[in-house]
Design an enzyme around this catalytic site. Structure first.
Site, PDB file in Angstrom:
ATOM      1  N   GLN A  98      17.019  -5.406  36.581  1.00 58.00           N
ATOM      2  CA  GLN A  98      17.381  -6.695  37.158  1.00 58.00           C
ATOM      3  C   GLN A  98      17.550  -6.627  38.671  1.00 58.00           C
ATOM      4  O   GLN A  98      17.648  -5.555  39.259  1.00 58.00           O
ATOM      5  CB  GLN A  98      18.682  -7.187  36.535  1.00 58.00           C
ATOM      6  CG  GLN A  98      19.862  -6.241  36.744  1.00 58.00           C
ATOM      7  CD  GLN A  98      21.094  -6.669  35.965  1.00 58.00           C
ATOM      8  OE1 GLN A  98      22.044  -7.199  36.543  1.00 58.00           O
ATOM      9  NE2 GLN A  98      21.075  -6.445  34.648  1.00 58.00           N
ATOM     10  N   ARG A 283      16.018 -11.067  35.679  1.00 59.00           N
ATOM     11  CA  ARG A 283      15.676  -9.884  34.893  1.00 59.00           C
ATOM     12  C   ARG A 283      14.195  -9.566  34.990  1.00 59.00           C
ATOM     13  O   ARG A 283      13.361 -10.463  35.091  1.00 59.00           O
ATOM     14  CB  ARG A 283      16.091 -10.086  33.434  1.00 59.00           C
ATOM     15  CG  ARG A 283      17.612 -10.176  33.277  1.00 59.00           C
ATOM     16  CD  ARG A 283      18.040 -10.435  31.843  1.00 59.00           C
ATOM     17  NE  ARG A 283      19.501 -10.477  31.769  1.00 59.00           N
ATOM     18  CZ  ARG A 283      20.227 -11.563  31.989  1.00 59.00           C
ATOM     19  NH1 ARG A 283      19.633 -12.701  32.303  1.00 59.00           N
ATOM     20  NH2 ARG A 283      21.539 -11.515  31.910  1.00 59.00           N
TER      21      ARG A 283
END
Length: 403
Positions: A98, A283
């Site tokens: 992420q 993400r």
């Protein structure tokens, strides 16, 4: 100065031992415990324990008296909000790959999703608030992570060492342009591969990693990590993206700062994490959750090279500070030898948590004994804190950043 009662967050990647042991509870815990939250996040605010044993939400306390609790300057700068969240993070399995947006990116993305009518609780919403989310993690145990793009020359050497048949054209992308532009091109290509192509390439890469490990190759740790991720997340493009990142092992007391745009994943270990009080996450992979590749590409920073590791700068007797340019937070480590005294002051709100031993804190009123795993809230109006211990003690202190 008042004791805090803090929420424990349960996520599948958490540990059944680390946080339970820190808090003096039965080990193993009945389910994985991932994070101990200390602060005023609306999702799980700490509760401030009064002299009578009653507890009130820190969030409510700040709303009633922002100037008294935060100080007028901090209250004005952050609209009455505590700008940081302090955590103890315990990972037994990898977190998602992420990155987090800058303040400008977050404000723009939040407004755009609001205008598009995306519900704030939608699983496909990227921006939960209009704030940046820089963070810093300091190891309490040996802590493993992926963070930041490795120097292109080293990544080319790794990809060449693997020598998977279908990997060659991707290696060539970086060979002909060994800089941040080449990394962007290679990363974009890997992360957007059709699943049919990924299902051919990824097994070849994993097989090559097995061979490299058996032969005790130069990139043993990187290959072991890819194999672990490939087993946990079969068919996930994030496994290939992990090949491009620095693989780090932090020792206790070492820290890394993750600014906006830094691609990272925590793999294993326990640490103290401090971050801006935000929920914005973009993400890349290693997760079943929503991945928005176009928005991720707008956020990512493709600067490359070794990831700086901090060991703390001694800023006062017994106090080591981890420097960042973040106005939202600053983290310090306080080491108190047995029989010694350490004085800490800031002039703003503070949270102190004990991570080793036991300490006695005095800040103008009755002393508070802080056992391991326990924490206190100190409003801006409190004087300097005098910390003593009859055993060796370690504490971490969270404050707003210095502007």
């Amino acid at each position: 100065m008042e004791l805090l009662r803090n929420a424990v967050r349960a996520y599948a990647w958490g540990s059944r031992t680390a946080i339970a042991e820190l808090l003096g509870r039965e080990v193993p815990a009945p389910h994985p415990e991932a994070e101990l939250w200390m602060g005023a996040h609306p999702g799980d605010p700490s509760r401030v324990v009064g002299p009578d044993g009653g507890a009130r939400s820190l969030l409510d306390l700040l709303a009633e008296d922002p100037d008294g609790q935060l100080g007028a300057r901090c209250a004005d700068r952050w609209a009455g909000r505590l700008p940081f969240l302090l955590k103890v993070l315990a990972a037994d399995e990898p977190l998602s790959l992420q990155a987090h947006p800058s303040a400008e990116q977050a404000a723009r993305g939040f407004a755009a999703e609001d205008a598009a009518g995306v519900p704030i609780d939608s699983p496909v919403r990227n921006y939960k608030d209009p704030s940046a989310k820089p963070e810093l993690i300091c190891a309490l145990t040996e802590f493993h992570a992926l963070a930041g793009f490795r120097a292109p020359e080293r990544t080319v050497a790794l990809l060449r060492a693997l020598d998977a048949p279908d990997l060659a054209p991707y290696t060539a992308l970086l060979e002909v342009q060994p800089d941040s532009g080449g990394l962007r091109a290679l990363f974009t290509t890997l992360i957007t591969l059709p699943q049919t192509a990924l299902d051919v390439l990824l097994p070849q890469v994993l097989d090559a990693c097995v061979v490299h490990v058996k032969e005790h190759g130069e990139f043993d740790m990187e290959c072991r990590t890819v194999l672990e991720l490939g087993e946990a997340y079969p068919g996930d493009a994030g496994v290939l993206a992990a090949l491009l990142l620095n693989r780090l092992v932090l020792q206790p007391g070492e820290a890394i700062f993750l600014p906006a745009g830094n691609l990272h994943a925590y793999l294993h270990g326990t640490g103290v994490e401090i971050l801006a009080n935000s929920d914005n996450v973009l993400r890349c992979g290693l997760t079943p959750k929503h991945v928005d590749v176009p928005e991720l590409m707008r956020v990512l920073d493709f600067s490359c090279g070794d990831m700086p590791v901090q060991r703390g700068e001694q800023t006062a007797p017994g106090v080591w500070t981890y420097r960042t340019e973040c106005p939202e937070f600053e983290l310090s480590r306080v080491e108190v030898p047995a029989g010694a005294e350490v004085v800490v002051d800031h002039g703003g709100p503070q949270i102190l948590v004990c991570t080793r031993g036991r300490a006695t804190l005095t800040a103008g009123g009755a002393p508070v004994v802080l056992e391991r795993g326990r924490s206190v809230w100190l409003p801006a109006t409190d004087p300097a804190v005098v910390i003593t211990s009859d055993v060796s003690a370690q504490l971490f202190r969270a404050t707003p950043g210095v502007e």
